[in-house]
Scaffold this active site. Structure first.
Site: not given
Ligand code: AMP
Length: 217
Positions: A13, A88, A127, A160, A171
């Site tokens: 994304k 989400r 990554r 990360r 995740r």
């Molecule tokens: P991402 O980089 O989008 O995978 O997000 C990394 C982490 O940030 C996720 O595993 C959640 O802990 C938190 N996070 C990101 N976006 C959201 C969201 N829309 N709602 C809740 N937690 C989020």
């Protein structure tokens, strides 16, 4: 152009969003990036969410919704936005609809980047992310020119904390569990476009530009 990008971590994304923002002059808003930056800077928000994000769980809806609402009010969102990683949950999707209505805006499309768990695990384990500017690389498919160093800013490339395999699997499952209802939600609004994210970046980009070209007309 008001867009949301749905799809599990590792679906690409962020990469696709970065390619689109050049063409449409709209910001790429990643809630994950916002949380990671807050954690790195040790802000109040960062301290609130650090344990949650590092464990791969979701930050509470209320906090996330409030943060996105503030961000969408900023001037750079006048032409539109790409929301990546938000919404989400169904609650977040409903909150977003309400926010946009208040701002007299509407969503143009929800793009779903579909991908299976094993492909995600393979991709994410290779990554690397710039610890300074956040640019994302892949040591196999998209390496930096000098190993371990960001092409753009010279920052150090790192893995990360939440890109470790066991956290990635968690995740992915959390994402699929919470996001499944969103697919239906946007399909019912006739806004859903599904892309096969296992294809190469250029092929996916081509399909994406076609979809967005159709929406612009
Ligand atoms: P991402 O980089 O989008 O995978 O997000 C990394 C982490 O940030 C996720 O595993 C959640 O802990 C938190 N996070 C990101 N976006 C959201 C969201 N829309 N709602 C809740 N937690 C989020």
């Amino acid at each position: 152009m008001n867009l949301i990008f749905l799809g599990p971590p590792g679906a690409g994304k962020g990469t696709y969003a970065d390619r689109l923002i050049e063409k449409y002059d709209i910001p790429h808003i990643s809630t994950g990036d916002i949380f990671r930056e807050a954690i790195a800077n040790g802000t109040t928000l960062g301290k609130q969410v650090e344990d949650i994000v590092k464990s791969g769980n979701l930050v509470p809806d209320e906090l996330t919704n409030a943060l996105v609402e503030e961000r969408l009010k900023e001037k750079d969102c006048e032409n539109g936005f790409i929301l990546d990683g938000y919404p989400r949950t169904l609650n977040q999707a409903q909150a977003l609809d309400a926010m946009l209505k208040n701002m007299c805006k509407k969503l143009d499309a929800a793009i779903y980047f579909e991908i299976d768990e094993e492909t995600v695990v393979d991709r994410i384990s290779t990554r690397r992310t710039c610890s300074n500017c956040g640019k994302v690389y892949n040591i196999i498919s998209f390496p930096s020119k000098i190993e371990g160093i960001c092409d753009d800013c010279g920052g150090k490339l790192v893995q990360r904390d939440d890109d470790r395999e066991e956290i990635v699997r968690k995740r992915y499952r959390i994402y699929i569990q919470n996001t499944a209802p969103l697919i239906e939600y946007y399909r019912n609004q006739n806004k859903l476009f599904t892309l096969d994210s296992r294809k190469g970046v250029e092929e996916v980009m081509k399909i994406l530009f076609n979809i967005l070209g159709g929406i612009e007309k």
